[in-house]
Design an enzyme around this catalytic site. Structure first.
Site, PDB file in Angstrom:
ATOM      1  N   HIS A 166      23.372  13.769  79.988  1.00 55.73           N
ATOM      2  CA  HIS A 166      22.304  13.957  80.981  1.00 55.73           C
ATOM      3  C   HIS A 166      20.932  14.068  80.328  1.00 55.73           C
ATOM      4  O   HIS A 166      19.928  13.732  80.933  1.00 55.73           O
ATOM      5  CB  HIS A 166      22.587  15.153  81.903  1.00 55.73           C
ATOM      6  CG  HIS A 166      23.154  16.349  81.197  1.00 55.73           C
ATOM      7  ND1 HIS A 166      24.452  16.417  80.789  1.00 55.73           N
ATOM      8  CD2 HIS A 166      22.592  17.506  80.815  1.00 55.73           C
ATOM      9  CE1 HIS A 166      24.672  17.579  80.200  1.00 55.73           C
ATOM     10  NE2 HIS A 166      23.539  18.255  80.193  1.00 55.73           N
ATOM     11  N   HIS A 169      30.321  32.962 101.704  1.00 59.08           N
ATOM     12  CA  HIS A 169      31.458  33.815 101.352  1.00 59.08           C
ATOM     13  C   HIS A 169      32.745  33.196 101.881  1.00 59.08           C
ATOM     14  O   HIS A 169      32.760  32.705 103.014  1.00 59.08           O
ATOM     15  CB  HIS A 169      31.279  35.200 101.969  1.00 59.08           C
ATOM     16  CG  HIS A 169      32.465  36.078 101.773  1.00 59.08           C
ATOM     17  ND1 HIS A 169      32.721  36.715 100.583  1.00 59.08           N
ATOM     18  CD2 HIS A 169      33.497  36.401 102.610  1.00 59.08           C
ATOM     19  CE1 HIS A 169      33.853  37.398 100.696  1.00 59.08           C
ATOM     20  NE2 HIS A 169      34.344  37.230 101.917  1.00 59.08           N
ATOM     21  N   MET A 205      22.781  16.465  71.998  1.00 63.46           N
ATOM     22  CA  MET A 205      23.519  15.205  72.183  1.00 63.46           C
ATOM     23  C   MET A 205      24.334  15.318  73.463  1.00 63.46           C
ATOM     24  O   MET A 205      25.531  15.622  73.445  1.00 63.46           O
ATOM     25  CB  MET A 205      24.393  14.923  70.975  1.00 63.46           C
ATOM     26  CG  MET A 205      23.584  14.466  69.772  1.00 63.46           C
ATOM     27  SD  MET A 205      24.649  13.990  68.420  1.00 63.46           S
ATOM     28  CE  MET A 205      23.497  13.184  67.325  1.00 63.46           C
TER      29      MET A 205
HETATM   30  C1  LIG Z   1      34.701  13.193  73.283  1.00 61.89           C
HETATM   31  C2  LIG Z   1      33.300  13.355  73.798  1.00 61.89           C
HETATM   32  C3  LIG Z   1      33.089  14.056  74.968  1.00 61.89           C
HETATM   33  C4  LIG Z   1      31.799  14.191  75.469  1.00 61.89           C
HETATM   34  N1  LIG Z   1      31.624  14.888  76.626  1.00 61.89           N
HETATM   35  C5  LIG Z   1      30.389  15.038  77.124  1.00 61.89           C
HETATM   36  C6  LIG Z   1      30.187  15.723  78.355  1.00 61.89           C
HETATM   37  O1  LIG Z   1      31.137  16.176  78.990  1.00 61.89           O
HETATM   38  N2  LIG Z   1      28.928  15.832  78.826  1.00 61.89           N
HETATM   39  C7  LIG Z   1      27.843  15.331  78.132  1.00 61.89           C
HETATM   40  O2  LIG Z   1      26.715  15.474  78.605  1.00 61.89           O
HETATM   41  N3  LIG Z   1      28.005  14.676  76.963  1.00 61.89           N
HETATM   42  C8  LIG Z   1      29.247  14.521  76.455  1.00 61.89           C
HETATM   43  N4  LIG Z   1      29.413  13.824  75.291  1.00 61.89           N
HETATM   44  C9  LIG Z   1      28.214  13.300  74.601  1.00 61.89           C
HETATM   45  C10 LIG Z   1      27.736  12.024  75.271  1.00 61.89           C
HETATM   46  O3  LIG Z   1      28.769  11.083  75.269  1.00 61.89           O
HETATM   47  C11 LIG Z   1      26.506  11.482  74.552  1.00 61.89           C
HETATM   48  O4  LIG Z   1      25.534  12.490  74.466  1.00 61.89           O
HETATM   49  C12 LIG Z   1      25.944  10.298  75.286  1.00 61.89           C
HETATM   50  O5  LIG Z   1      26.885   9.265  75.407  1.00 61.89           O
HETATM   51  C13 LIG Z   1      24.692   9.762  74.577  1.00 61.89           C
HETATM   52  O6  LIG Z   1      24.196   8.675  75.280  1.00 61.89           O
HETATM   53  P1  LIG Z   1      23.340   7.547  74.572  1.00 61.89           P
HETATM   54  O7  LIG Z   1      22.947   6.607  75.668  1.00 61.89           O
HETATM   55  O8  LIG Z   1      22.286   8.137  73.739  1.00 61.89           O
HETATM   56  O9  LIG Z   1      24.328   6.801  73.572  1.00 61.89           O
HETATM   57  P2  LIG Z   1      25.850   6.267  73.641  1.00 61.89           P
HETATM   58  O10 LIG Z   1      26.541   6.723  74.870  1.00 61.89           O
HETATM   59  O11 LIG Z   1      26.425   6.622  72.340  1.00 61.89           O
HETATM   60  O12 LIG Z   1      25.651   4.713  73.793  1.00 61.89           O
HETATM   61  C14 LIG Z   1      25.107   3.937  72.783  1.00 61.89           C
HETATM   62  C15 LIG Z   1      25.630   2.523  72.930  1.00 61.89           C
HETATM   63  O13 LIG Z   1      24.897   1.695  72.035  1.00 61.89           O
HETATM   64  C16 LIG Z   1      25.757   0.697  71.523  1.00 61.89           C
HETATM   65  N5  LIG Z   1      25.192   0.203  70.268  1.00 61.89           N
HETATM   66  C17 LIG Z   1      25.017   0.871  69.103  1.00 61.89           C
HETATM   67  N6  LIG Z   1      24.396   0.077  68.186  1.00 61.89           N
HETATM   68  C18 LIG Z   1      24.184  -1.110  68.801  1.00 61.89           C
HETATM   69  C19 LIG Z   1      23.574  -2.322  68.392  1.00 61.89           C
HETATM   70  N7  LIG Z   1      23.042  -2.445  67.178  1.00 61.89           N
HETATM   71  N8  LIG Z   1      23.526  -3.338  69.284  1.00 61.89           N
HETATM   72  C20 LIG Z   1      24.048  -3.213  70.536  1.00 61.89           C
HETATM   73  N9  LIG Z   1      24.622  -2.078  70.974  1.00 61.89           N
HETATM   74  C21 LIG Z   1      24.681  -1.045  70.117  1.00 61.89           C
HETATM   75  C22 LIG Z   1      27.075   1.445  71.327  1.00 61.89           C
HETATM   76  O14 LIG Z   1      28.164   0.531  71.312  1.00 61.89           O
HETATM   77  C23 LIG Z   1      27.089   2.346  72.544  1.00 61.89           C
HETATM   78  O15 LIG Z   1      27.802   1.735  73.596  1.00 61.89           O
HETATM   79  C24 LIG Z   1      30.700  13.631  74.776  1.00 61.89           C
HETATM   80  C25 LIG Z   1      30.905  12.906  73.594  1.00 61.89           C
HETATM   81  C26 LIG Z   1      32.189  12.765  73.119  1.00 61.89           C
HETATM   82  C27 LIG Z   1      32.405  11.983  71.857  1.00 61.89           C
END
Ligand SMILES: Cc1cc2nc3c(=O)[nH]c(=O)nc-3n(C[C@H](O)[C@H](O)[C@H](O)COP(=O)(O)OP(=O)(O)OC[C@H]3O[C@@H](n4cnc5c(N)ncnc54)[C@H](O)[C@@H]3O)c2cc1C
Length: 466
Positions: free
Chosen positions: A322, A445, A319
């Site tokens: 990147h 360096h 999760m």
């Molecule tokens: C505190 C914290 C720190 C983190 N730090 C890092 C880090 O430093 N580096 C890193 O690589 N990862 C980090 N992560 C993990 C990273 O945030 C996730 O892996 C990443 O955001 C996943 O991307 P995604 O596009 O799959 O989903 P998400 O970023 O979760 O986006 C999904 C989006 O879908 C929307 N959504 C959901 N259901 C619906 C629906 N039915 N209709 C419309 N919209 C919907 C949500 O509102 C959300 O905006 C961190 C996570 C947290 C909680």
């Protein structure tokens, strides 16, 4: 007549928004549906970005308190938490607005509201006035990310019992904070609040923190965090959490049977995240889930239903933002008839504490399990001139290379700049580099990255400075 798109993406996190932009670049008529008020998903709004902002600001605060020891007199250092939070929010706003700009620039249509499947080619969007819009699509990409999980029968109130979301927006510095779970999110948040003055206790069920990390690095990391004042309680299980008018009390049992109770003003439960599939109506169209309730996909990101795909946290894999982005690009290119690809063996992981921890490839434990013969090269920052010059000599670099071919199989490091240095290792590994290749590459360096070269030299027992 409802509007028709070639591809609709549900969710605008790093998976969804990157995918949408790439599709649009490839000339595909694309829409992205997002239920949150702003674009960018967990990462930009309540994840990577706000946490890194607070890590940086709290590090500056902590460092400023010690500057007089280094000959820099700055007067009394005082915390203004409200301003710190405003700075964090400013970073979030500017980046989420940046995605809006990129959507406009690339002609990605943005729909605000909760998206769900009406059928495999129709997406319903319910906006915050409860108004429904239906749009038609040839293909859909599920990119709805993940949400924090709590402990059984314990609810987040985001005031006393908080998830990472609440921990990113506390109004006062807690006197005592208990963090359940010793993973990277808990430790980053623990570092922030510990630097700002909280007494932090981490309760972890396992006998080590940061599960999945190379054990030697994990041990060193815990030693460093302990020295910084974070208290660890390993092999300890939380039995109950009860709220009271002052905060919460937590009952735990250690593996040896000893009961320990904690009283604190804030409990952060940081025990993992689960795929966010709750509003999608997947059952109705028959999209299958795996045993961990993640959307099941094949190697082309396609789900059990043709023309419906999934990427990011909602499907299998680390999760990480990147990883979601790489999958977003790969699926967009596949849809456009190109050959998208994600190399799951070479995905870096970084913990942005101080020092940072970064890893890529296999850990020593994984190599043992695979019965793979390997060589180890290590180099401590204590012997790195830049680290000594700026008085940040903690940590080391560890390179694991194939015993016969010398191919680099894994790199793990703790250092103030580990999160940046791991990129060199990602490129090297993508090109199938040997430790000899790294050892023979000229590094500037004095830099922290010289420790990487020295660790590579040490694979063959010929490091110069240790
Ligand atoms: C505190 C914290 C720190 C983190 N730090 C890092 C880090 O430093 N580096 C890193 O690589 N990862 C980090 N992560 C993990 C990273 O945030 C996730 O892996 C990443 O955001 C996943 O991307 P995604 O596009 O799959 O989903 P998400 O970023 O979760 O986006 C999904 C989006 O879908 C929307 N959504 C959901 N259901 C619906 C629906 N039915 N209709 C419309 N919209 C919907 C949500 O509102 C959300 O905006 C961190 C996570 C947290 C909680």
């Amino acid at each position: 007549m409802s509007e028709k798109f070639q591809v609709i993406i549900i969710g605008s996190g790093p998976g969804g928004y990157v995918c949408a932009i790439r599709l649009a670049q490839l000339g595909i008529k694309t829409a992205c549906v997002e239920s949150r008020g702003t674009l960018g998903g967990t990462c930009l709004n309540i994840g990577c970005i706000p946490s890194k902002s607070l890590l940086n600001l709290s590090k500056n605060f902590h460092k400023a308190k010690d500057l007089s020891n280094l000959g820099v007199e700055v007067g009394k250092v005082k915390l203004n938490l409200k301003k710190m939070m405003q700075n964090k929010d400013k970073a979030v706003t500017s980046l989420t607005k940046g995605i809006e700009f990129l959507f406009k620039k690339n002609k990605v249509t943005h729909f605000k509201g909760i998206g769900s499947f009406k059928s495999s080619t129709q997406i319903s969007i319910i906006d915050n006035q409860k108004k429904e819009t239906i749009i038609e699509t040839e293909k859909t990409i599920i990119s709805t990310g993940s949400e924090p999980v709590s402990l059984p029968s314990i609810q987040f109130d985001e005031k006393i019992i908080v998830s990472s979301t609440g921990a990113l927006s506390l109004k006062v510095v807690p006197k005592k904070m208990v963090i359940v779970g010793g993973g990277y999110i808990g430790l980053e948040m623990g570092s922030v609040w510990s630097r700002l003055g909280a007494e932090v206790h981490v309760i972890e069920f396992l006998d080590h923190i940061t599960p999945g990390m190379d054990k030697e690095i994990s041990k060193e990391f815990m030693k460093i965090l302990t020295k910084q004042g974070i208290n660890f309680h390993l092999q300890t299980k939380v039995d109950s959490i009860k709220k009271n008018n002052k905060g919460a009390s937590i009952s735990t049992t250690h593996k040896d049977g000893k009961k320990i109770n904690f009283k604190c003003d804030i409990v952060l439960i940081s025990v993992g995240r689960k795929p966010n599939i709750k509003n999608l109506n997947l059952d109705a169209i028959g999209v299958e889930l795996d045993d961990k309730k993640r959307v099941k996909t094949d190697k082309n990101f396609e789900t059990s239903i043709k023309n419906i795909y999934a990427i990011g946290d909602v499907k299998e894999g680390p999760m990480l933002a990147h990883k979601a982005e790489e999958e977003g690009i790969a699926v967009a290119e596949m849809i456009a008839g190109q050959s998208g690809h994600v190399n799951y063996d070479i995905i870096p992981g970084v913990i942005y504490t101080s020092p940072e921890v970064a890893s890529i490839g296999k850990t020593e434990e994984q190599l043992k399990e695979l019965n793979k013969k390997y060589k180890v090269g290590k180099f401590p920052f204590m012997a790195n001139s830049r680290a000594k010059a700026i008085d940040e000599p903690e940590g080391f670099v560890k390179i694991l290379a194939d015993e016969k071919t010398d191919k680099v199989l894994g790199v793990h490091m703790i250092s103030p700049h580990a999160g940046e240095m791991i990129a060199e290792m990602a490129v090297a590994m993508e090109f199938g580099a040997s430790s000899e290749d790294i050892a023979r590459t000229c590094h500037a360096h004095p830099t922290f990255s010289e420790a990487v070269k020295e660790a590579a030299l040490s694979v063959d027992k010929r490091a110069i400075h240790s």
